[in-house]
Design a protein around this motif. Structure first.
Motif, PDB file in Angstrom:
ATOM      1  N   ILE A 328       0.784  -1.065   0.064  1.00  0.00           N
ATOM      2  CA  ILE A 328      -0.005   0.181  -0.039  1.00  0.00           C
ATOM      3  C   ILE A 328       0.848   1.130   0.072  1.00  0.00           C
ATOM      4  O   ILE A 328       1.799   1.305   0.691  1.00  0.00           O
ATOM      5  CB  ILE A 328      -0.936   0.174   1.195  1.00  0.00           C
ATOM      6  CG1 ILE A 328      -1.701  -1.212   1.264  1.00  0.00           C
ATOM      7  CG2 ILE A 328      -1.977   1.211   1.107  1.00  0.00           C
ATOM      8  CD1 ILE A 328      -2.577  -1.256   2.284  1.00  0.00           C
ATOM      9  N   ALA A 329       0.707   1.975  -0.837  1.00  0.00           N
ATOM     10  CA  ALA A 329       1.459   3.420  -0.955  1.00  0.00           C
ATOM     11  C   ALA A 329       0.671   4.544  -0.977  1.00  0.00           C
ATOM     12  O   ALA A 329      -0.381   4.399  -1.720  1.00  0.00           O
ATOM     13  CB  ALA A 329       2.363   3.221  -2.212  1.00  0.00           C
ATOM     14  N   VAL A 330       1.262   5.630  -0.070  1.00  0.00           N
ATOM     15  CA  VAL A 330       0.761   6.795  -0.192  1.00  0.00           C
ATOM     16  C   VAL A 330       1.794   7.796  -0.508  1.00  0.00           C
ATOM     17  O   VAL A 330       2.781   7.817   0.076  1.00  0.00           O
ATOM     18  CB  VAL A 330       0.281   7.103   1.175  1.00  0.00           C
ATOM     19  CG1 VAL A 330      -0.480   8.571   1.415  1.00  0.00           C
ATOM     20  CG2 VAL A 330      -0.819   5.965   1.726  1.00  0.00           C
ATOM     21  N   ASN A 331       1.537   8.524  -1.495  1.00  0.00           N
ATOM     22  CA  ASN A 331       2.423   9.740  -2.026  1.00  0.00           C
ATOM     23  C   ASN A 331       1.588  10.651  -2.858  1.00  0.00           C
ATOM     24  O   ASN A 331       0.713  10.189  -3.727  1.00  0.00           O
ATOM     25  CB  ASN A 331       3.417   9.045  -2.857  1.00  0.00           C
ATOM     26  CG  ASN A 331       4.532   9.844  -3.021  1.00  0.00           C
ATOM     27  OD1 ASN A 331       4.611  10.968  -3.680  1.00  0.00           O
ATOM     28  ND2 ASN A 331       5.803   9.400  -2.813  1.00  0.00           N
ATOM     29  N   LYS A 332       1.841  11.878  -2.724  1.00  0.00           N
ATOM     30  CA  LYS A 332       1.061  12.829  -3.330  1.00  0.00           C
ATOM     31  C   LYS A 332       1.431  13.219  -4.882  1.00  0.00           C
ATOM     32  O   LYS A 332       0.815  13.803  -5.366  1.00  0.00           O
ATOM     33  CB  LYS A 332       1.345  14.202  -2.407  1.00  0.00           C
ATOM     34  CG  LYS A 332       2.709  14.832  -2.478  1.00  0.00           C
ATOM     35  CD  LYS A 332       2.664  16.259  -1.703  1.00  0.00           C
ATOM     36  CE  LYS A 332       4.067  16.741  -1.568  1.00  0.00           C
ATOM     37  NZ  LYS A 332       3.922  18.100  -1.043  1.00  0.00           N
ATOM     38  N   ASN A 333       2.558  12.555  -5.168  1.00  0.00           N
ATOM     39  CA  ASN A 333       2.969  12.595  -6.463  1.00  0.00           C
ATOM     40  C   ASN A 333       2.747  11.292  -7.318  1.00  0.00           C
ATOM     41  O   ASN A 333       3.020  10.290  -6.932  1.00  0.00           O
ATOM     42  CB  ASN A 333       4.602  12.539  -6.569  1.00  0.00           C
ATOM     43  CG  ASN A 333       5.094  12.403  -8.124  1.00  0.00           C
ATOM     44  OD1 ASN A 333       4.386  12.722  -8.863  1.00  0.00           O
ATOM     45  ND2 ASN A 333       6.309  12.395  -8.222  1.00  0.00           N
ATOM     46  N   ALA A 334       1.567  11.457  -8.145  1.00  0.00           N
ATOM     47  CA  ALA A 334       0.854  10.523  -8.616  1.00  0.00           C
ATOM     48  C   ALA A 334       1.654   9.482  -9.678  1.00  0.00           C
ATOM     49  O   ALA A 334       1.148   8.466  -9.974  1.00  0.00           O
ATOM     50  CB  ALA A 334      -0.399  10.976  -9.304  1.00  0.00           C
TER      51      ALA A 334
END
Length: 365
Positions: A328-334
């Motif tokens: 599961i990844a969370v990053n504001k850079n799509a």
């Protein structure tokens, strides 16, 4: 013993694994390497042997058979209770010269990284350090190349009956994968990164059938240049990344408020029964210690759940965690590379998403 000649390739047979013990307990890397060594030994149609050194360690040797070892060479002596370079090198070199294995695998632990080069130098053979893949069978090696490289594998010839070990490791900071061979000398030696190889299921019948051999060797205190007077363990608790089923990792994306992000990530990890990991950038910045680091220059991990928070997904990092069961990844850079290997991705600010994940985890628990 006949004259030892490390260029007489045909005189060497068998795959060996150095089985590290500390305080009379086997290390997790032992089971991984025995499992991988079993595959190589089967391809070579030869036996797989473990080498276990220590004092009063025969009782733990049979367990190694449960992961595939046919035989364990057990060398016991009070001088082998604690690891020293001189003592372990002397005994293992004697065994290699006596029994002539064609391949010797060592875990790339602190001890293995010290022992491997000394053995290779003493035995006048090559050593490939920090391997992440091992192959003998050419077809399997070509399959590996097809999945992990841009090479035209159609041009690579399949060599039947080849016994050479193909040892692959990261190079140039992880930007390239180099395959090393040792065609002229034996044994072929490799240190293997912990957590890279998959541990086979334990088989109690195989453990019982595993032969224990106690070879003769001579080890005198006067021959050793070092002596362990006392073992002082570090009081700070170290993070066990390789044994964790859940890892919550923070990357440089937490820089806006790294203390807050680390605190929340640690809370999420605790709720899920996991541990806190970090990218190299976070460790280099001094926000977390090196034992938290995931990646080619840290620990290679295979948890059931891997949560990446603000991790961009550099190739070195992905190589150390991409075999996790659920990512599961969370990053504001799509367009961050981490999403290429993620099962679920959230393109948003982690400082907004993480509190929601914590609340959801509390409700689930």
């Amino acid at each position: 013993m006949s004259t030892y000649n490390n260029k007489d390739i045909d005189a060497f047979r068998g795959v060996w694994v150095f089985c590290e013990q500390r305080g009379g307990a086997l290390m997790p890397t032992d089971f991984e390497l025995i499992s991988e060594g079993r595959k190589l030994a089967d391809e070579l149609d030869t036996e797989l042997c473990g080498v276990l050194l220590g004092d009063a360690v025969e009782g733990i040797a049979k367990e190694l058979g449960g992961y595939g070892a046919d035989k364990i060479y057990v060398c016991e002596d009070p001088l082998l209770k604690d690891y020293t370079t001189d003592a372990y090198t002397t005994v293992i070199c004697h065994l290699v010269q006596e029994y002539r294995p064609e391949a010797l695998l060592i875990g790339a632990t602190n001890i293995g990284r010290d022992l491997g080069p000394r053995l290779a130098a003493r035995l006048h053979t090559g050593l490939c350090a920090d391997c992440t893949n091992l192959n003998v069978n050419t077809e399997k090696y070509i399959e590996f190349l097809a999945e992990n490289s841009t090479l035209n594998t159609d041009t690579i010839p399949i060599v039947e009956g080849a016994r050479g070990l193909k040892m692959t490791r990261p190079a140039f900071g992880g930007h390239l994968m180099a395959t090393i061979i040792c065609p002229s000398f034996r044994p072929q030696m490799a240190t293997v990164r912990p957590g890279v190889m998959k541990k086979a299921p334990f088989d109690a019948a195989k453990a019982e059938a595993c032969a224990i051999v106690k070879p003769d060797f001579t080890l005198a205190e006067g021959d050793l240049t070092t002596k362990v007077l006392e073992v002082v363990k570090e009081t700070r608790a170290m993070v066990d990344l390789t044994g964790a089923e859940v890892i919550v990792t923070v990357g440089f994306g937490i820089s806006k408020d790294h203390e807050k992000a680390i605190s929340m990530a640690e809370e999420l990890a605790d709720i899920l029964g996991g541990v806190l990991g970090a990218s190299r950038a976070v460790v280099d910045a001094g926000w977390l210690t090196a034992d938290h680091q995931v990646g080619q220059t840290g620990k290679t991990v295979r948890p059931k759940i891997y949560i990446a928070l603000g991790v961009s997904g550099a190739i070195q990092h992905k190589a150390g965690m991409q075999d996790s069961e659920l990512i599961i990844a969370v990053n504001k850079n799509a367009s961050a590379p981490i999403f290429e290997c993620a099962d679920y991705g959230i393109a948003d600010d982690l400082f907004k998403v993480l509190p929601l994940m914590i609340e959801s985890a509390k409700q689930y628990k």
